[in-house]
Motif scaffolding. Sequence first.
Motif, PDB file in Angstrom:
ATOM      1  N   ILE A  62       6.238  -3.574   5.854  1.00 17.87           N
ATOM      2  CA  ILE A  62       5.079  -4.433   5.679  1.00 17.87           C
ATOM      3  C   ILE A  62       5.491  -5.561   4.748  1.00 17.87           C
TER       4      ILE A  62
ATOM      5  N   SER B 196      -2.683   1.318   7.474  1.00 13.36           N
ATOM      6  CA  SER B 196      -2.726   2.752   7.706  1.00 13.36           C
ATOM      7  C   SER B 196      -3.135   3.022   9.151  1.00 13.36           C
ATOM      8  N   ILE B 197      -2.790   4.221   9.605  1.00  9.94           N
ATOM      9  CA  ILE B 197      -3.333   4.699  10.868  1.00  9.94           C
ATOM     10  C   ILE B 197      -4.817   4.954  10.641  1.00  9.94           C
ATOM     11  N   GLN B 198      -5.639   4.592  11.583  1.00  9.00           N
ATOM     12  CA  GLN B 198      -7.081   4.744  11.400  1.00  9.00           C
ATOM     13  C   GLN B 198      -7.436   6.183  11.086  1.00  9.00           C
TER      14      GLN B 198
ATOM     15  N   PHE C  50       1.979   0.091   1.426  1.00 10.19           N
ATOM     16  CA  PHE C  50       1.660  -1.150   0.753  1.00 10.19           C
ATOM     17  C   PHE C  50       2.796  -2.153   0.849  1.00 10.19           C
ATOM     18  N   GLY C  51       2.416  -3.431   0.833  1.00  6.40           N
ATOM     19  CA  GLY C  51       3.390  -4.496   0.702  1.00  6.40           C
ATOM     20  C   GLY C  51       3.773  -4.666  -0.760  1.00  6.40           C
ATOM     21  N   SER C  52       4.719  -5.535  -1.019  1.00  5.20           N
ATOM     22  CA  SER C  52       5.212  -5.714  -2.385  1.00  5.20           C
ATOM     23  C   SER C  52       4.360  -6.679  -3.199  1.00  5.20           C
TER      24      SER C  52
ATOM     25  N   SER D 205      -3.155   9.740   4.553  1.00  7.02           N
ATOM     26  CA  SER D 205      -1.802  10.091   4.152  1.00  7.02           C
ATOM     27  C   SER D 205      -0.768   9.076   4.588  1.00  7.02           C
ATOM     28  N   ASP D 206      -1.159   8.094   5.362  1.00  2.98           N
ATOM     29  CA  ASP D 206      -0.182   7.159   5.896  1.00  2.98           C
ATOM     30  C   ASP D 206      -0.397   5.733   5.413  1.00  2.98           C
ATOM     31  N   TYR D 207      -0.860   5.569   4.184  1.00  3.53           N
ATOM     32  CA  TYR D 207      -1.020   4.253   3.606  1.00  3.53           C
ATOM     33  C   TYR D 207       0.332   3.682   3.207  1.00  3.53           C
TER      34      TYR D 207
ATOM     35  N   ARG E 288       1.919 -12.665  -5.998  1.00  5.38           N
ATOM     36  CA  ARG E 288       1.468 -12.952  -7.368  1.00  5.38           C
ATOM     37  C   ARG E 288       0.928 -14.366  -7.428  1.00  5.38           C
TER      38      ARG E 288
ATOM     39  N   LEU F  30      -2.449  -7.285  -2.990  1.00  3.64           N
ATOM     40  CA  LEU F  30      -1.679  -6.280  -2.256  1.00  3.64           C
ATOM     41  C   LEU F  30      -2.261  -6.062  -0.872  1.00  3.64           C
TER      42      LEU F  30
ATOM     43  N   TYR G 112     -11.056  -5.518   4.671  1.00  3.42           N
ATOM     44  CA  TYR G 112     -10.235  -4.675   5.508  1.00  3.42           C
ATOM     45  C   TYR G 112     -10.596  -4.896   6.965  1.00  3.42           C
TER      46      TYR G 112
ATOM     47  N   TYR H 245      -5.556  -3.784   5.053  1.00  2.00           N
ATOM     48  CA  TYR H 245      -6.396  -3.955   3.865  1.00  2.00           C
ATOM     49  C   TYR H 245      -5.822  -5.051   2.958  1.00  2.00           C
TER      50      TYR H 245
ATOM     51  N   TYR I 238      -6.139  -5.841  -1.133  1.00  2.00           N
ATOM     52  CA  TYR I 238      -6.620  -5.421  -2.444  1.00  2.00           C
ATOM     53  C   TYR I 238      -6.193  -6.466  -3.478  1.00  2.00           C
TER      54      TYR I 238
END
Lengths: 111, 113
Positions: B4, B94-96, B104-106, B100-102, B109, B90, B48, B33, B35
């Motif tokens: 990602i 995830s799979i809908q 994240f990107g880095s 457990s499958d979240y 800033r 951020l 989201y 998503y 954040y």
Amino acid sequence: EQQVQQSPASLVLQEGENAELQCSFSIFTNQVQWFYQRPGGRLVSLLYNPSGTKQSGRLTSTTVIKERRSSLHISSSQITDSGTYLCAMDGASSSFSKLVFGQGTSLSVVP
Amino acid sequence: GGIITQTPKFLIGQEGQKLTLKCQQNFNHDTMYWYRQDSGKGLRLIYYSITENDLQKGDLSEGYDASREKKSSFSLTVTSAQKNEMAVFLCASSIQGANSDYTFGSGTRLLVI
């Protein structure tokens, strides 16, 4: 508003000590996840623990649904464990997930 | 394995400017998503999307727009940057229905001067 409270906000440990991080939820949830973020780094999932006790290496999470809380125990801490630990719950009311995060615990492990 | 990717990594904007952040994932995840992460406040959900062309507001959607034109990409627009604003944005996917499958990107800033 759904909320997640984490404690302590920050923690300093000497290398080798154990850490206990706490998380409490404003609603009943059976979807709890712990994440870790190194300073300036990517958020990574540590443990998905909807209920009971789950272990991964030196990490042990215990979630008690009826008490709306979860904990993360880090045993024999290492300097490389330093960073921010966040817990999250699923705040969605339907079939898809929508994580709500706590404000995090900043852990510093010193020699 | 999948990845990602968020672009740009760093973004400096001027007060009042419209700024766009991009996110791409190749996991074939349904849900994406955005954040916002502020020091001492954890992560707060802005927008989201559960599938292509879907948009759902999070707790912090005011001042932002989002777009999900393809399953693999999700962009976020700061409609009018606020002076001295400093935050990390951020993106995650995830799979809908599967916490457990979240992934994240880095992060991007943002600094507004």
